[in-house]
Design an enzyme around this catalytic site. Structure first.
Site, short mmCIF file in Angstrom:
data_model
loop_
_atom_site.label_atom_id
_atom_site.label_comp_id
_atom_site.label_asym_id
_atom_site.label_seq_id
_atom_site.Cartn_x
_atom_site.Cartn_y
_atom_site.Cartn_z
N CYS A 28 0.75 -1.22 0.05
CA CYS A 28 0.13 0.03 0.13
C CYS A 28 0.63 1.29 -0.07
O CYS A 28 0.21 2.49 -0.10
CB CYS A 28 -1.04 0.04 1.26
SG CYS A 28 -2.07 -1.22 0.97
N LYS A 31 0.29 3.61 -3.02
CA LYS A 31 -0.74 4.29 -3.40
C LYS A 31 -0.38 5.66 -3.87
O LYS A 31 0.76 6.42 -3.39
CB LYS A 31 -1.50 4.58 -1.96
CG LYS A 31 -2.59 3.12 -1.61
CD LYS A 31 -3.56 3.71 -0.42
CE LYS A 31 -4.48 2.52 -0.09
NZ LYS A 31 -5.35 2.91 1.01
N ASP A 63 -14.48 7.05 2.14
CA ASP A 63 -14.53 6.00 3.02
C ASP A 63 -14.07 4.55 2.34
O ASP A 63 -13.59 4.60 1.11
CB ASP A 63 -15.96 5.38 3.18
CG ASP A 63 -16.26 5.26 4.84
OD1 ASP A 63 -15.39 4.58 5.46
OD2 ASP A 63 -17.38 5.92 5.35
N ASP A 84 -9.05 -3.80 -4.30
CA ASP A 84 -7.84 -3.35 -3.79
C ASP A 84 -6.61 -4.29 -4.59
O ASP A 84 -6.86 -5.43 -4.44
CB ASP A 84 -7.60 -3.32 -2.48
CG ASP A 84 -6.80 -2.10 -1.83
OD1 ASP A 84 -5.46 -2.02 -2.30
OD2 ASP A 84 -7.03 -1.70 -0.82
N ASP A 240 -9.95 1.31 8.12
CA ASP A 240 -8.82 0.55 8.25
C ASP A 240 -7.56 1.25 7.92
O ASP A 240 -7.60 2.60 7.53
CB ASP A 240 -8.87 -0.77 7.36
CG ASP A 240 -8.97 -0.46 5.96
OD1 ASP A 240 -9.16 0.68 5.70
OD2 ASP A 240 -8.83 -1.39 5.15
#
Length: 346
Positions: A28, A31, A63, A84, A240
């Site tokens: 991640c 990103k 969100d 994702d 999260d």
């Protein structure tokens, strides 16, 4: 004998390939920076209905997943959808698959939902990396989805210079029991269900080849039980913690809820080895961008630079950040009435 020999050869080939070396970043941390992403999606907010299915949660506050009412439904059930995927965060293909699947499923859990079906998203440099590695990635994803009770039904693949893997996941949620990032109110405590430090440990792994089992198992663990515990405790607000780090995701929650979030840095849990990795310089560019993004809206007080970076550390498949007390999770701060800063770190 032949099948045994083939299995050994495949295992040796997999061990000799370091998947993290085929990607410019990892997990991640790849990103698009949060500030740039918000500029891209500005003005693309849903008008509120698509094909007759009313949008309950869309782009408005960034969100974790979209939630829409089911056409012709009774109102007690809504669909939750997310996608994702990312470049390798570890070298082991099976573990990468497990982590990527847990990370994709996490967005459904972060909304208080139950995942039902997933499809694979696979990008693979077919002329560079053998397909037996890709099979292991897919096997890891399948196994974690099975643990979640989520069916993996096909997917999509493309030939790509960088390996990437993840899932698009669809689930269900009770609209009356949603967890969303704009429902925080002053007086709510903040609980964190997984320790931080995944980003710096992953970056150290990419650089040195060292394996950190505690990080792998933390990333591969589902947030299912944490979500259930949050709902059982009556929580209505959660997110999260992934690529934007604890501070980045908490900033989005505080901004969406119109409050200020106070973090007790001494109460935040970290994985073993995380501080050592940070001190050794294994800080990703994504982590530094996270810190730059929240800094103008944060009162850091006397917090040192290393602690700030660790709080902004770009996580992969991190835990849930819940506005409320969750059994077994440490309370790391609280929400208070909005002040001059969105975040206060003590």
């Amino acid at each position: 004998m032949t099948s045994t020999r083939t299995g050994v050869q495949q295992a040796q080939r997999q061990e000799s390939v370091r998947l993290t070396q085929y990607a410019h970043g990892g997990g991640c941390a790849c990103k698009i920076p949060p500030g740039e992403l918000e500029e891209i999606v500005a003005g693309l907010t849903s008008p509120g209905a698509v094909g007759g299915a009313g949008v309950i949660v869309g782009l408005d506050h960034g969100d974790d997943a979209a939630v829409v009412r089911l056409p012709g439904g009774t109102g007690s059930l809504a669909a939750v959808a997310t996608a994702d995927f990312f470049t390798p965060v570890v070298d082991d293909p099976y573990d990468w698959g497990r982590i990527a699947a847990a990370n994709a499923l996490s967005d459904v859990y972060a909304m208080g939902g139950t995942p039902l079906v997933a499809v694979n998203l696979l990008c693979w440099p077919r002329d560079v990396l053998p397909f037996d590695l890709a099979r292991e990635v897919l096997r890891g994803g399948r196994d974690v989805a099975a643990t979640a009770g989520c069916v993996v039904a096909g997917g999509h693949s493309v030939d790509d210079p960088e390996p990437k893997y993840g899932m698009a996941v669809t689930g269900t949620v009770d609209p009356a029991r949603l967890l969303r990032n704009d429902a925080g109110r002053p007086g709510m405590p903040l609980s964190l269900t997984k320790p931080l430090g995944l980003g710096v440990l992953n970056n150290r792994h990419k650089t040195t080849g060292e394996v950190f089992p505690q990080a792998v198992e933390t990333m591969a663990a589902l947030n299912r039980d944490a979500a259930r515990a949050a709902l059982a405790a009556g929580a209505v607000c959660a997110t999260d913690v992934t690529g934007f780090g604890l501070l980045g995701h908490l900033y989005k929650l505080a901004r969406a809820s119109g409050v200020t979030a106070v973090v007790d840095s001494a109460a935040v849990p970290f994985l073993d080895g995380a501080r050592d990795a940070a001190r050794a310089g294994h800080i990703s560019g994504g982590t530094r961008r996270n810190l730059e993004w929240v800094a103008p809206s944060t009162d850091f007080g006397r917090t040192d630079e290393m602690t700030r970076l660790l709080l902004a550390d770009a996580q992969t498949s991190g835990g849930l950040l819940v506005a409320g007390e969750v059994a077994g999770a440490p309370v790391i701060g609280e929400l208070v009435p909005a002040g001059p800063y969105r975040l206060v770190v003590r």
